[in-house]
Design an enzyme around this catalytic site. Structure first.
Site, PDB file in Angstrom:
ATOM      1  N   TYR A  65      34.397  51.034  36.261  1.00 11.56           N
ATOM      2  CA  TYR A  65      34.832  50.184  37.368  1.00 11.56           C
ATOM      3  C   TYR A  65      35.215  48.793  36.855  1.00 11.56           C
ATOM      4  O   TYR A  65      36.272  48.256  37.202  1.00 11.56           O
ATOM      5  CB  TYR A  65      33.709  50.086  38.411  1.00 11.56           C
ATOM      6  CG  TYR A  65      34.079  49.291  39.632  1.00 11.56           C
ATOM      7  CD1 TYR A  65      34.872  49.848  40.630  1.00 11.56           C
ATOM      8  CD2 TYR A  65      33.627  47.985  39.785  1.00 11.56           C
ATOM      9  CE1 TYR A  65      35.205  49.116  41.758  1.00 11.56           C
ATOM     10  CE2 TYR A  65      33.957  47.248  40.904  1.00 11.56           C
ATOM     11  CZ  TYR A  65      34.750  47.814  41.897  1.00 11.56           C
ATOM     12  OH  TYR A  65      35.089  47.086  43.007  1.00 11.56           O
ATOM     13  N   ASN A 109      26.401  57.838  29.518  1.00  6.68           N
ATOM     14  CA  ASN A 109      26.373  59.051  30.339  1.00  6.68           C
ATOM     15  C   ASN A 109      27.672  59.297  31.101  1.00  6.68           C
ATOM     16  O   ASN A 109      27.739  60.194  31.935  1.00  6.68           O
ATOM     17  CB  ASN A 109      25.225  58.965  31.361  1.00  6.68           C
ATOM     18  CG  ASN A 109      23.888  58.822  30.680  1.00  6.68           C
ATOM     19  OD1 ASN A 109      23.661  59.355  29.607  1.00  6.68           O
ATOM     20  ND2 ASN A 109      22.993  58.071  31.310  1.00  6.68           N
TER      21      ASN A 109
END
Length: 171
Positions: A127, A73
């Site tokens: 991240y 996503n």
């Protein structure tokens, strides 16, 4: 430990608590506003610090954002923003600070990675990739013969979860 400190953030007001603490310890401190995602702002901040204080002994690169989503996503903008701030900002800051007039001979650079850069974390692919990249940068800087000749060390720390304003928004 006797250090004078420059604290940089998008909003310099958020740095005031640290500035006051450092000053209470008898050292110089200043807060500056800078968007480390912007080459011109980063360069301007660096030039200002060097003009004001003449040199830097220790540089800590700890800018970081999260834009969590499962990898399936995660759109390109979400991915790019995290990589740019968490990894690109280090390149922008180091470009000038590691120049001949930035970080003093025998100076130190500390890059803030994350345990997510070592072990990953569900919903944080961007991240984790950015923080793994930070660890890779340390390896690259360690091999830099120019930095080694100048006695400059570059290391990373990879903390686990720390309660901050940023992590408070993580569900």
């Amino acid at each position: 430990e006797g250090a004078d400190v420059v604290v940089a953030d998008l909003d310099a007001e958020r740095c005031q608590e640290t500035v006051v603490l450092v000053q209470q310890l008898g050292r110089k401190a200043m807060a500056v506003s800078v968007n480390v995602g912007d080459w011109d702002q980063a360069k301007g901040m660096i030039d200002g610090v060097l003009k004001e204080w003449g040199r830097v002994d220790i540089l800590v690169n700890n800018a970081g954002i999260t834009r969590d989503k499962l990898l399936a996503n995660t759109d390109a903008d979400r991915w790019a923003s995290v990589i740019d701030v968490n990894l690109g900002s280090i390149l922008r800051m180091n470009e000038s600070f590691l120049g001949k007039d930035g970080l003093r001979q025998g100076g130190h650079v500390v890059l803030v990675s994350s345990i997510a850069g070592i072990a990953g974390n569900r919903g944080q692919s961007n991240y984790a990739a950015s923080k793994a990249g930070v660890i890779g940068l340390v390896d690259a800087y360690a091999a830099d013969k120019g930095l080694r000749r100048r006695g400059i060390t570059v290391n990373a720390v990879a903390p686990g979860f720390i309660e901050t304003e940023m992590t408070a928004r993580i569900p």
